[in-house]
Design a protein around this motif. Structure first.
Motif, PDB file in Angstrom:
ATOM      1  N   HIS A 206       0.862  -1.192   0.000  1.00  0.00           N
ATOM      2  CA  HIS A 206       0.000   0.000   0.000  1.00  0.00           C
ATOM      3  C   HIS A 206       0.887   1.226   0.000  1.00  0.00           C
ATOM      4  N   GLU A 207       0.247   2.319  -0.286  1.00  0.00           N
ATOM      5  CA  GLU A 207       0.980   3.574  -0.222  1.00  0.00           C
ATOM      6  C   GLU A 207       1.278   3.915   1.242  1.00  0.00           C
ATOM      7  N   LEU A 208       2.399   4.592   1.469  1.00  0.00           N
ATOM      8  CA  LEU A 208       2.738   4.974   2.850  1.00  0.00           C
ATOM      9  C   LEU A 208       1.835   6.091   3.346  1.00  0.00           C
ATOM     10  N   GLU A 209       1.470   5.962   4.622  1.00  0.00           N
ATOM     11  CA  GLU A 209       0.681   7.022   5.255  1.00  0.00           C
ATOM     12  C   GLU A 209       1.319   7.322   6.604  1.00  0.00           C
ATOM     13  N   PRO A 210       1.293   8.568   7.027  1.00  0.00           N
ATOM     14  CA  PRO A 210       1.899   8.892   8.322  1.00  0.00           C
ATOM     15  C   PRO A 210       1.297   8.050   9.447  1.00  0.00           C
ATOM     16  N   GLY A 211       2.183   7.520  10.295  1.00  0.00           N
ATOM     17  CA  GLY A 211       1.733   6.776  11.473  1.00  0.00           C
ATOM     18  C   GLY A 211       1.200   5.384  11.185  1.00  0.00           C
ATOM     19  N   ARG A 212       1.281   4.935   9.922  1.00  0.00           N
ATOM     20  CA  ARG A 212       0.767   3.594   9.581  1.00  0.00           C
ATOM     21  C   ARG A 212       1.926   2.680   9.208  1.00  0.00           C
ATOM     22  N   ALA A 213       1.789   1.387   9.593  1.00  0.00           N
ATOM     23  CA  ALA A 213       2.772   0.396   9.164  1.00  0.00           C
ATOM     24  C   ALA A 213       2.240  -0.272   7.902  1.00  0.00           C
ATOM     25  N   VAL A 214       3.075  -0.417   6.927  1.00  0.00           N
ATOM     26  CA  VAL A 214       2.640  -0.973   5.642  1.00  0.00           C
ATOM     27  C   VAL A 214       3.479  -2.208   5.331  1.00  0.00           C
ATOM     28  N   PHE A 215       2.811  -3.282   4.916  1.00  0.00           N
ATOM     29  CA  PHE A 215       3.542  -4.490   4.539  1.00  0.00           C
ATOM     30  C   PHE A 215       4.265  -4.272   3.219  1.00  0.00           C
ATOM     31  N   GLY A 216       5.361  -4.946   3.082  1.00  0.00           N
ATOM     32  CA  GLY A 216       6.079  -4.868   1.818  1.00  0.00           C
ATOM     33  C   GLY A 216       6.898  -6.130   1.609  1.00  0.00           C
ATOM     34  N   GLU A 217       7.461  -6.249   0.445  1.00  0.00           N
ATOM     35  CA  GLU A 217       8.299  -7.397   0.133  1.00  0.00           C
ATOM     36  C   GLU A 217       9.646  -6.890  -0.348  1.00  0.00           C
ATOM     37  N   LEU A 218      10.657  -7.627   0.063  1.00  0.00           N
ATOM     38  CA  LEU A 218      11.972  -7.353  -0.487  1.00  0.00           C
ATOM     39  C   LEU A 218      12.149  -8.353  -1.614  1.00  0.00           C
TER      40      LEU A 218
ATOM     41  N   THR B 102       7.247   1.651   8.246  1.00  0.00           N
ATOM     42  CA  THR B 102       6.442   2.619   8.995  1.00  0.00           C
ATOM     43  C   THR B 102       6.947   4.031   8.697  1.00  0.00           C
ATOM     44  N   TYR B 103       6.010   4.890   8.419  1.00  0.00           N
ATOM     45  CA  TYR B 103       6.360   6.280   8.095  1.00  0.00           C
ATOM     46  C   TYR B 103       5.943   7.182   9.250  1.00  0.00           C
ATOM     47  N   PHE B 104       6.933   7.849   9.842  1.00  0.00           N
ATOM     48  CA  PHE B 104       6.665   8.820  10.910  1.00  0.00           C
ATOM     49  C   PHE B 104       6.845  10.213  10.301  1.00  0.00           C
TER      50      PHE B 104
ATOM     51  N   ASP C 159      11.195  13.764   9.325  1.00  0.00           N
ATOM     52  CA  ASP C 159      10.489  12.678   8.646  1.00  0.00           C
ATOM     53  C   ASP C 159      11.350  11.424   8.764  1.00  0.00           C
ATOM     54  N   VAL C 160      10.768  10.344   9.205  1.00  0.00           N
ATOM     55  CA  VAL C 160      11.551   9.117   9.367  1.00  0.00           C
ATOM     56  C   VAL C 160      10.768   7.932   8.823  1.00  0.00           C
ATOM     57  N   ILE C 161      11.471   7.034   8.142  1.00  0.00           N
ATOM     58  CA  ILE C 161      10.848   5.783   7.716  1.00  0.00           C
ATOM     59  C   ILE C 161      11.621   4.630   8.332  1.00  0.00           C
ATOM     60  N   GLU C 162      10.905   3.742   8.965  1.00  0.00           N
ATOM     61  CA  GLU C 162      11.564   2.576   9.549  1.00  0.00           C
ATOM     62  C   GLU C 162      11.189   1.341   8.751  1.00  0.00           C
ATOM     63  N   ILE C 163      12.182   0.534   8.453  1.00  0.00           N
ATOM     64  CA  ILE C 163      11.929  -0.713   7.734  1.00  0.00           C
ATOM     65  C   ILE C 163      12.252  -1.857   8.695  1.00  0.00           C
ATOM     66  N   SER C 164      11.256  -2.690   8.993  1.00  0.00           N
ATOM     67  CA  SER C 164      11.485  -3.826   9.887  1.00  0.00           C
ATOM     68  C   SER C 164      11.493  -5.099   9.067  1.00  0.00           C
ATOM     69  N   ALA C 165      12.578  -5.856   9.191  1.00  0.00           N
ATOM     70  CA  ALA C 165      12.670  -7.132   8.481  1.00  0.00           C
ATOM     71  C   ALA C 165      12.836  -8.242   9.513  1.00  0.00           C
ATOM     72  N   HIS C 166      13.063  -9.474   9.039  1.00  0.00           N
ATOM     73  CA  HIS C 166      13.070 -10.586   9.979  1.00  0.00           C
ATOM     74  C   HIS C 166      14.357 -10.778  10.767  1.00  0.00           C
TER      75      HIS C 166
ATOM     76  N   ASP D 118      15.504  11.682   5.538  1.00  0.00           N
ATOM     77  CA  ASP D 118      16.586  11.660   6.515  1.00  0.00           C
ATOM     78  C   ASP D 118      17.362  10.376   6.605  1.00  0.00           C
ATOM     79  N   VAL D 119      18.223  10.408   7.610  1.00  0.00           N
ATOM     80  CA  VAL D 119      18.947   9.207   8.001  1.00  0.00           C
ATOM     81  C   VAL D 119      17.932   8.088   8.172  1.00  0.00           C
ATOM     82  N   GLY D 120      18.238   6.930   7.692  1.00  0.00           N
ATOM     83  CA  GLY D 120      17.341   5.813   7.901  1.00  0.00           C
ATOM     84  C   GLY D 120      16.193   5.793   6.914  1.00  0.00           C
ATOM     85  N   THR D 121      16.105   6.760   6.085  1.00  0.00           N
ATOM     86  CA  THR D 121      15.039   6.774   5.101  1.00  0.00           C
ATOM     87  C   THR D 121      15.688   6.501   3.761  1.00  0.00           C
ATOM     88  N   ALA D 122      15.081   5.691   2.968  1.00  0.00           N
ATOM     89  CA  ALA D 122      15.781   5.330   1.743  1.00  0.00           C
ATOM     90  C   ALA D 122      14.855   5.225   0.561  1.00  0.00           C
ATOM     91  N   ALA D 123      15.413   5.494  -0.568  1.00  0.00           N
ATOM     92  CA  ALA D 123      14.697   5.190  -1.796  1.00  0.00           C
ATOM     93  C   ALA D 123      15.291   3.890  -2.297  1.00  0.00           C
TER      94      ALA D 123
END
Ligand code: GDP
Length: 467
Positions: free
Chosen positions: A6-18, A84-86, A96-103, A38-43
């Motif tokens: 899904h598209e990122l939304e502030p304060g929401r966690a979105v599933f994704g695939e690597l 997750t987009y903060f 603005d921060v994006i966190e990517i949680s993997a296994h 910022d730091v920790g945010t990536a394209a």
């Protein structure tokens, strides 16, 4: 490539695939102009995938959305992730921060980091997130330091203390003290700046009262460091005594597992064995030393030397005697050496009876049996009492745990003492104010600066000047 569901939304966690659609080893590349966060945010993307490139960063800006691999390049899923987009200011750093949680596989995490870096992000410097939170004004210095303590905590109690500080416990305790000092400074400044406006000058006795009202709670705070330092750093407890009195057995009882070697032959714990346990939430490093006596061989002599060193270095010494036997000359010598040190005397082997022939008064020693476990709980309690865990210090919040803070409080106290002397010496208030500012500056270095505006505002808000 990272493909979001899904598209990122502030304060929401979105599933994704690597996914790996570009063939092994194909470099990921940034879509120009979109990695603006910022730091920790990536394209993250693959050059072939225009739509899905920059999924993380640019979707946050509503520019692109997650795409799918092209039909001729079958996607291979490597991992599922949560992104997750903060949106600022609602993030740890207020950026603005994006966190990517993997296994958690280091290989996958590394791959994600590589994709981020290839897409234009950079690795954060050590402590950079917390530094940004501080520079952006979200947390003060004591809170930033508490984050480090929280990360370093070894026991839940240490984590709790750090969390209290992170919530501002120390700043809350310091703030009223600082306010009193600033009030006094403002009154004296007003007396100097607006002398012609008939602003009354405080009598010396009142100034001294004000200084005392600042000094007393600072002194109390400074006294909490003795316990706070132990909470922060833990302490070292050396177990010493003649060979075969049961030091290793007691050590094992306290550690609650078989760590030190226990044998019936005297002098076998040749080296120093240590283990850290939590007693009352404080990390206590127990050091089991070789028996202290005239060594019979070289290895044992080394062990005895190490015992003496451990004894010298320890914060607390546990002298173990064989309570079923009479006190020997070696025991007496050991007790003498440990005089004026924080010490707990233990009469072990209580299951074999109590000889009663001791120079230590019965109320000053604890009887234990490392074999039956009798008295071990009492011993733990005594250790806890020495640590300060039952003195009420544990109930306090906002105590000093940090040596930097302690140094600053001491500087402030010294400046307040100088101020007292200045009042007694009837020096002009300009000079007295210098001492008071010297007392304020170290407190500022803990909680954050007091500006000239703060003091001017106070002067104008509380005094009726220029009537
Ligand atoms: P250390 O040389 O002082 O470290 O003594 P150890 O812990 O190695 O114990 C020496 C011997 O005393 C071993 O045989 C232990 O089982 C025994 N021992 C230790 N504590 C007690 C105790 O409280 N009661 C009895 N009866 N024996 C003990």
């Amino acid at each position: 490539m990272l493909r979001l569901k899904h598209e990122l939304e502030p304060g929401r966690a979105v599933f994704g695939e690597l996914i790996e659609p570009c063939g092994a080893g194909a470099p990921a590349r940034e879509k120009p102009g979109t990695n603006k966060v910022d730091v920790g945010t990536a394209a993250l993307g693959c050059p072939a995938e225009q739509g899905s490139a920059n999924a993380a960063a640019s979707s946050a800006h509503g520019e692109t959305r997650a795409g799918a691999p092209t039909p001729h390049e079958p996607a291979q899923r490597i991992d599922e992730v949560v992104v997750t987009y903060f949106a600022k200011p609602h993030s740890y750093t207020t950026d603005d921060v994006i966190e990517i949680s993997a296994h958690g596989s280091p290989v996958v995490l590394r791959h994600i980091v590589e994709l981020c870096v290839a897409a234009g992000a950079r690795l954060a410097e050590p402590g950079e997130f917390t530094m940004r939170a501080f520079l952006n004004g979200r947390i003060d210095l004591t809170q930033a330091e508490a984050v480090r303590d929280l990360i370093d905590s070894q026991t839940l109690y240490q984590a709790k203390v750090a969390a209290q500080q992170l919530e501002g416990a120390l700043s809350r305790r310091l703030q009223p003290i600082k306010t009193k000092l600033i009030d006094l400074i403002a009154v004296l400044e007003a007396g100097i700046d607006f002398a012609e406006d008939d602003v009354s000058v405080l009598p010396d006795a009142t100034i001294l009262d004000h200084i005392a009202a600042v000094r007393a709670p600072l002194e109390q705070l400074s006294a909490t460091f003795a316990y706070g330092k132990i909470v922060h750093e833990g302490l070292t407890l050396a177990i010493v005594g003649r060979p075969n009195v049961g030091k290793s057995s007691l050590f094992n009882r306290l550690v609650e597992r078989e760590r030190a070697i226990v044998t019936a032959t005297p002098g076998t714990t040749r080296d120093v064995v240590s283990e850290t346990v939590a007693i009352g939430g404080i990390p206590v490093k127990l050091v089991d030393t070789a028996g202290i006596r005239d060594a019979l061989d070289e290895a044992e002599s080394l062990g005895v030397r190490k015992s003496m060193e451990a004894l010298a270095d320890a914060d607390l010494v546990l002298i173990v005697l064989d309570g079923s036997q009479g006190e020997t000359a070696e025991d007496a010598e050991l007790l003498r050496q440990a005089e004026n040190r924080p010490v707990i005397v233990v009469g072990n082997k209580s299951d074999l009876g109590n000889s009663g022939q001791w120079s230590v008064a019965s109320g000053q020693k604890i009887l234990t049996s490392a074999i039956t476990g009798e008295g071990v709980a009492e011993l733990r309690g005594e250790i806890l009492r020495h640590i300060g865990g039952e003195t009420g210090a544990q109930a306090e919040s906002g105590f000093l745990t940090n040596v930097r803070h302690q140094g600053l409080i001491k500087d402030s106290l010294a400046a307040l003492d100088a101020a007292k002397t200045a009042v007694a010496g009837k020096v002009p208030h300009e000079m007295l104010l210098m001492d008071l500012y010297n007392g304020l500056r170290p407190l500022d270095a803990i909680t954050g600066a007091t500006t000239t505006d703060d003091i001017l505002n106070l002067i104008f808000s509380t005094f009726c000047i220029g009537k």
